[in-house]
Scaffold this motif. Structure first.
Motif, PDB file in Angstrom:
ATOM      1  N   THR A 139       0.857  -0.969  -0.006  1.00  0.00           N
ATOM      2  CA  THR A 139       0.058  -0.100   0.101  1.00  0.00           C
ATOM      3  C   THR A 139       1.105   1.117   0.041  1.00  0.00           C
ATOM      4  OG1 THR A 139      -1.502  -1.055   1.241  1.00  0.00           O
ATOM      5  CG2 THR A 139      -1.973   1.115   1.178  1.00  0.00           C
ATOM      6  N   THR A 155       2.198   1.843   3.923  1.00  0.00           N
ATOM      7  CA  THR A 155       1.848   1.010   4.937  1.00  0.00           C
ATOM      8  C   THR A 155       3.099   0.715   5.940  1.00  0.00           C
ATOM      9  OG1 THR A 155       0.641  -0.991   6.067  1.00  0.00           O
ATOM     10  CG2 THR A 155       1.808  -1.416   3.808  1.00  0.00           C
ATOM     11  N   ILE A 160      -3.067  -3.324   2.308  1.00  0.00           N
ATOM     12  CA  ILE A 160      -4.721  -3.303   2.808  1.00  0.00           C
ATOM     13  C   ILE A 160      -5.358  -4.375   2.042  1.00  0.00           C
ATOM     14  CG2 ILE A 160      -4.905  -1.907   0.547  1.00  0.00           C
ATOM     15  CD1 ILE A 160      -7.236  -0.368   1.851  1.00  0.00           C
ATOM     16  N   MET A 163      -4.976  -7.225   4.621  1.00  0.00           N
ATOM     17  CA  MET A 163      -5.636  -6.932   5.714  1.00  0.00           C
ATOM     18  C   MET A 163      -7.215  -7.550   5.391  1.00  0.00           C
ATOM     19  SD  MET A 163      -8.531  -4.620   6.867  1.00  0.00           S
ATOM     20  CE  MET A 163      -8.317  -3.235   5.892  1.00  0.00           C
ATOM     21  N   PRO A 205      -6.664   4.399  10.056  1.00  0.00           N
ATOM     22  CA  PRO A 205      -5.503   3.789   9.920  1.00  0.00           C
ATOM     23  C   PRO A 205      -4.427   4.840   9.329  1.00  0.00           C
ATOM     24  CG  PRO A 205      -6.966   2.691   8.631  1.00  0.00           C
ATOM     25  CD  PRO A 205      -7.752   3.983   9.164  1.00  0.00           C
ATOM     26  N   LEU A 211       0.202   4.739   6.793  1.00  0.00           N
ATOM     27  CA  LEU A 211      -0.692   3.994   6.995  1.00  0.00           C
ATOM     28  C   LEU A 211      -0.367   2.688   7.965  1.00  0.00           C
ATOM     29  CD1 LEU A 211      -2.015   4.287   3.433  1.00  0.00           C
ATOM     30  CD2 LEU A 211      -3.666   5.159   5.215  1.00  0.00           C
ATOM     31  N   PHE A 213      -2.550  -0.907   9.107  1.00  0.00           N
ATOM     32  CA  PHE A 213      -3.843  -1.478   8.925  1.00  0.00           C
ATOM     33  C   PHE A 213      -4.143  -2.780   9.976  1.00  0.00           C
ATOM     34  CE2 PHE A 213      -3.270   0.078   4.674  1.00  0.00           C
ATOM     35  CZ  PHE A 213      -4.493   0.801   4.574  1.00  0.00           C
ATOM     36  N   SER A 214      -3.190  -3.061  10.905  1.00  0.00           N
ATOM     37  CA  SER A 214      -3.293  -4.167  11.690  1.00  0.00           C
ATOM     38  C   SER A 214      -4.326  -3.847  12.831  1.00  0.00           C
ATOM     39  CB  SER A 214      -1.892  -4.850  12.184  1.00  0.00           C
ATOM     40  OG  SER A 214      -1.138  -3.862  12.936  1.00  0.00           O
ATOM     41  N   ILE A 216      -6.883  -1.961  12.568  1.00  0.00           N
ATOM     42  CA  ILE A 216      -8.330  -2.102  12.059  1.00  0.00           C
ATOM     43  C   ILE A 216      -8.723  -3.468  11.874  1.00  0.00           C
ATOM     44  CG2 ILE A 216      -7.869  -1.933   9.709  1.00  0.00           C
ATOM     45  CD1 ILE A 216      -9.835   0.362   9.332  1.00  0.00           C
ATOM     46  N   LEU A 217      -7.798  -4.315  11.627  1.00  0.00           N
ATOM     47  CA  LEU A 217      -8.173  -5.725  11.598  1.00  0.00           C
ATOM     48  C   LEU A 217      -8.659  -6.288  12.707  1.00  0.00           C
ATOM     49  CD1 LEU A 217      -8.155  -8.389   9.732  1.00  0.00           C
ATOM     50  CD2 LEU A 217      -5.776  -8.747  10.433  1.00  0.00           C
ATOM     51  N   ALA A 241     -11.125   2.092   5.879  1.00  0.00           N
ATOM     52  CA  ALA A 241      -9.819   1.835   5.240  1.00  0.00           C
ATOM     53  C   ALA A 241      -9.543   2.545   4.038  1.00  0.00           C
ATOM     54  CB  ALA A 241      -9.526   0.525   4.892  1.00  0.00           C
ATOM     55  N   CYS A 245      -6.756   5.825   2.985  1.00  0.00           N
ATOM     56  CA  CYS A 245      -5.856   5.777   1.633  1.00  0.00           C
ATOM     57  C   CYS A 245      -6.217   7.269   0.756  1.00  0.00           C
ATOM     58  CB  CYS A 245      -6.062   4.570   0.797  1.00  0.00           C
ATOM     59  SG  CYS A 245      -5.834   3.134   1.441  1.00  0.00           S
TER      60      CYS A 245
END
Ligand code: AMP
Ligand code: MG
Length: 338
Positions: A139, A155, A160, A163, A205, A211, A213-214, A216-217, A241, A245
């Motif tokens: 990302t 990221t 992403i 994720m 994120p 960014l 993303f872990s 938000i997961l 997400a 971006c």
């Protein structure tokens, strides 16, 4: 490179092994490929590499057949030199070296991320875009500054697409999860046009220009455990997400003074992301572009196109420097073409 001959591009950075063609005038043609789809769990690099090895001969034959060509029509071999999974890259590179020496044509190893940009520029007729590159493993927000494609934001943990795929897998949805999440999110919002994110909030994120993303997961999984429907959580996950971006891409436009956004990578197939990007661009008197979906996902054609461009600009890869580079960076490649 012989005039009047075609370039083959070989993509093997991860789950997909794909061969594509570019004609003697630099016009790209659709790829043929195969993607490993593990029955459970994520992608194991060794298993993906075995998959690629098993498909090499068939894909070479099929890509020639797709344009009624014979191996005599091929004037150059391009392959992804990095970044990606080492075992997978090595299969692509050795197939490319074999073809190059057997057919006695030049070899060119190219940067996979730069190939996403160049196919997008060619397909969408953009001049000097900010690329929002959203794929399984990557990302990045990229723009050309001083002769290189520079990463302005990226990221800090997982891509992403990974994720989305991981969240999907936790719900029992097989790889690739992104398209299913898109469908569930759309069904949810079509059925609940007045839905709000109240109660469905997730951590945002954005980290400066980067960014992550872990978080938000994990939080999305927690919403499922609290009893929210899969559709509602998929919708919220996409909204958070993708907004993150787009926000970083918007800031990249502002900082660089550029006027075009270009989407690339598998997640750029997503209609909601495309819509958000269009809205953002309109508000900034800019334009948003996305290539056809077959050129968003990993494909051999984009590798062939960048190979064609680089060979024309006078670059080629001697065998002794044709090794792969798992960690190749977007700005490792000096842009000697325009
Ligand atoms: P790539 O790594 O560029 O080949 O892209 C593969 C990634 O794109 C996977 O993570 C997919 O889940 C994701 N993807 C493909 N189609 C969509 C879609 N419509 N919406 C969101 N993600 C998608
Ligand atoms: Mg990719």
């Amino acid at each position: 490179m012989d005039e009047g001959k075609w370039t083959i591009g070989i993509e093997s950075t991860a789950h997909t092994f794909s061969f594509g063609l570019v004609d003697p005038d630099g016009i790209p043609y659709p790829s043929v490929g195969d993607t490993i789809k593990p029955l459970e769990g994520g992608i194991h690099p060794r298993e993906a590499a075995d998959h690629h090895r098993d498909y090499a001969a068939e894909l070479f034959r099929r890509v020639l057949e797709s344009q009624n060509l014979s191996s005599n029509d091929i004037g150059a071999i391009a392959y992804s030199q990095g970044p990606g999974l080492g075992p997978c890259l090595r299969i692509g590179a050795s197939v490319a070296r074999t073809l190059s020496s057997k057919l006695e044509v030049p070899l060119i190893g190219v940067n996979h991320c730069v190939a996403h940009i160049e196919i997008g520029r060619q397909q969408c007729d953009c001049d000097d875009p900010v690329l929002l590159y959203v794929s399984g493993g990557n990302t990045q927000v990229i723009a050309k500054l001083q002769g290189k494609y520079r990463v302005l934001g990226e990221t800090l943990d997982i891509g992403i697409g990974n994720m989305l795929d991981k969240f999907a897998r936790q719900q029992g949805i097989p790889f690739p999860g992104g398209p299913v999440i898109e469908k569930l999110a759309k069904e949810y919002i079509d059925e609940h046009p007045d839905a709000t994110l109240n109660g469905l909030e997730l951590p945002y994120p954005v980290r400066g220009m980067d960014l992550a993303f872990s978080g938000i997961l994990t939080a999305a999984q927690r919403l499922i455990e609290k009893g929210h429907s899969i559709g509602a959580v998929c919708w919220s996950l996409q909204e958070h997400a993708f907004a993150a971006c787009i926000e970083v891409a918007e800031r990249a436009l502002a900082h660089s003074g550029k006027k075009e956004v270009l989407l690339g990578g598998g997640v750029a197939c997503n209609n909601r992301l495309r819509e958000m990007s269009t809205l953002m661009a309109q508000e900034r008197e800019s334009t948003s572009h996305a290539p056809p979906r077959m050129y968003c996902i990993d494909n051999g054609t984009m590798i062939g196109l960048l190979g064609y461009i680089e060979l024309k600009a006078g670059r080629k890869t001697p065998f002794e420097s044709s090794g792969i580079d798992q960690y190749m960076r977007t700005d490792d490649t000096i842009v000697i073409w325009s």
